[in-house]
Design an enzyme around this catalytic site. Sequence first.
Site, PDB file in Angstrom:
ATOM      1  N   GLU A 191       0.238 -21.725   6.525  1.00  0.00           N
ATOM      2  CA  GLU A 191      -0.496 -22.364   5.713  1.00  0.00           C
ATOM      3  C   GLU A 191       0.173 -23.670   4.893  1.00  0.00           C
ATOM      4  O   GLU A 191      -0.367 -24.447   4.576  1.00  0.00           O
ATOM      5  CB  GLU A 191      -0.564 -21.344   4.433  1.00  0.00           C
TER       6      GLU A 191
ATOM      7  N   SER B 249       2.976  39.192 -15.525  1.00  0.00           N
ATOM      8  CA  SER B 249       4.453  39.513 -16.019  1.00  0.00           C
ATOM      9  C   SER B 249       5.246  38.218 -15.897  1.00  0.00           C
ATOM     10  O   SER B 249       6.667  38.429 -15.942  1.00  0.00           O
ATOM     11  CB  SER B 249       4.951  40.544 -14.859  1.00  0.00           C
TER      12      SER B 249
END
Length: 690
Positions: free
Chosen positions: A43, A300
């Site tokens: 680019e 428990s």
Amino acid sequence: MSTVVTDRDGQLVGARIAADGQWRFPPIREVPPRYTLSLITFEDKRFFFHPGVDPLAIVRALRSNLSAGHVESGGSTLTMQVVRLSRRRERNLWQKGIEALLATRLEARCSKTEILALYASYAPFGGNVVGLEAASWRYFARPPEELSWAESATLAILPNAPSSLHPGKGREALLQKRNRLLRRLHEKGFLDEQTLLDALDEPLPDAPHPLPSLARQLVDAAPKGVRTVTGLDIHLQQQVEEMTTRWSDEWARSGIADLSAVVMDIRSGEILAYVGNSSPQRNRPGKDVDIAHAPRSTGSILKPFLFAAALQDGLILPGTLLKDTPVNLGGFSPQNFDLQFSGAVPAREALARSLNVPSVFLLRDYGVARFHSLLQGYGLTTLTKEPDHYGLSLILGGGECSLKEITAAYAALARCYLGLADAPVRDRIALWQTFDALRDVNRPDEMDWHLIRSVRQAAWKTGTSYGFRDAWAVGVTPDVAVGVWCGNAEGAGVPGLVGAKIAGPVLFDLLNLLPPSAAWFEQPGPDEGVWADVCPLSGHLKGPACDVWDHVQLPEAALQSDACPYHREMGGRSVFLLPPAMEWFYKQHHPEYTVLPDLPDEGPMQFIYPESGSTLWIPRQLDGSVEGVVFQLAHRRSNATVWWHLDQSYLGETRLVHQLSLKPSPGRHTVTAVDDEGNSVSVGFTVAEP
Ligand SMILES: [Zn+2]
């Protein structure tokens, strides 16, 4: 923005699409080198040297546009493209001029690295994919840092022609462009000959990949539209999800639809793996519920916290005999899982076997309100009601807590022991003795051992809630705490949904996934705590009449605890003698125990049930008639005959087994028993109004 959740190293755990239907990830800060080189080569060759506009490029673009007769492309630097992405205006020369001006301003404000990151964050990549990171995952199923040269080059080209990856549309042109770019990168010396040849061979991607979808409930709950970095370890998360899915599918055949698991790092306190509810592909109601976060009945699973706190206080020593006889405490008559009584059982064994009755006696002595605030001190935030609301049932699952918080509370025990954090119980001897009691030598009988392939060392505990609705198992090592919950998110109970059977095997499979740990908690040094003589039979401090003792390391407060109450001097020798009610059950499990019928200073009889001063709720049948309550007493002499009286009226006689079913009316009463030698014993109690 999309919602993005990553692990500790930035690996993508899961993501949710943005509100506008776009896969647009929160901005990234850095662009990886291969993509950077591909992008500027394609680019904007002079990106690192120009001030936002590139006069050379403009001149070349103008020339080609003039010859084409319209604005074709080119001339725009990456900086100008960043400006354009933020403005979305028409593309003409006038706009291009404005973009050029704004680009020089952007260059003045931001570094080149920042501008590249802005471009990579907002560039369109075709369809609903925006930004390099989303594109990298959608097209190649991996993060941008792991892209190959061919993949980086493809993604450098795509924003220029975002629709070219659609099947059958411009793919050939895209491939040509990609290969041209790869050759240019080679010419510039960025990749060698062989790498180029390999890169040219790589195919273009086909259909987009689904994004990773781990820790679903965690991603669902993550802050929307931002990137959240968690403490998860993605590899462990994957393994834990596979393992829990296997188990969940297995248990689904028994009607147990849902499974949740949490793995926590002891050192950092962070969650390494999190399964809110396993097996997402199996359709059922409640599969999206995050159970690790939901308050459930604890069974428990809270007992170790009471044991550790009672040790720290000197309320018990590890081997102190706790009472295990029938009990009615304010209408509450707990039973052990096996419906048996041991008479008296060492505290350590009561914890390892998860006996309910001794735990209830211990909680009564420790205090419900104190225990309630202790649990809140461990970060259990869902016990929001007053202590009286829970009462003694708090130790048996009367309260509800989340798996996440319970696992964190177990981790807190270990973190405190290792000196990494503070917690309500900080006495190292008390913590050590708690881990020791929960170590794998003592396992509940109901465990199916053939299901467990190899078992690593862990302090662990299981829990089963009332009505078989919740099966828990939590294990802790010096490295990790692992919590597992199995059941139905919708709440239905299943016979056989027992912590040790259902959650236990999952726990050990998960522990075995983890790297081998530093074996076990290092024992406290000999100078920690105190050393004292302890009676091995009663577990109390040695009393004057104890004829045997061990020298034992204890928490400091242990020195204030009671001396052995069961050894006494008789005829010049030491005798171990339990109260008749405890003895009645104890002798059935301890053949070495000698029963002595004749005691000068106390009677041979004691009521087992009820306890003196207790309040009884007498059950009624459906037709309203009263059921009987079985009263029971123990006599040291096996051939004794006992005559029973309720208040002043005679009831009957018993031999051998001294049990009688009574139907007393509401109010206060006294039952009196007299034996064949004239000894008598009474118990006062109250029957509640129905
Ligand atoms: Zn003793």
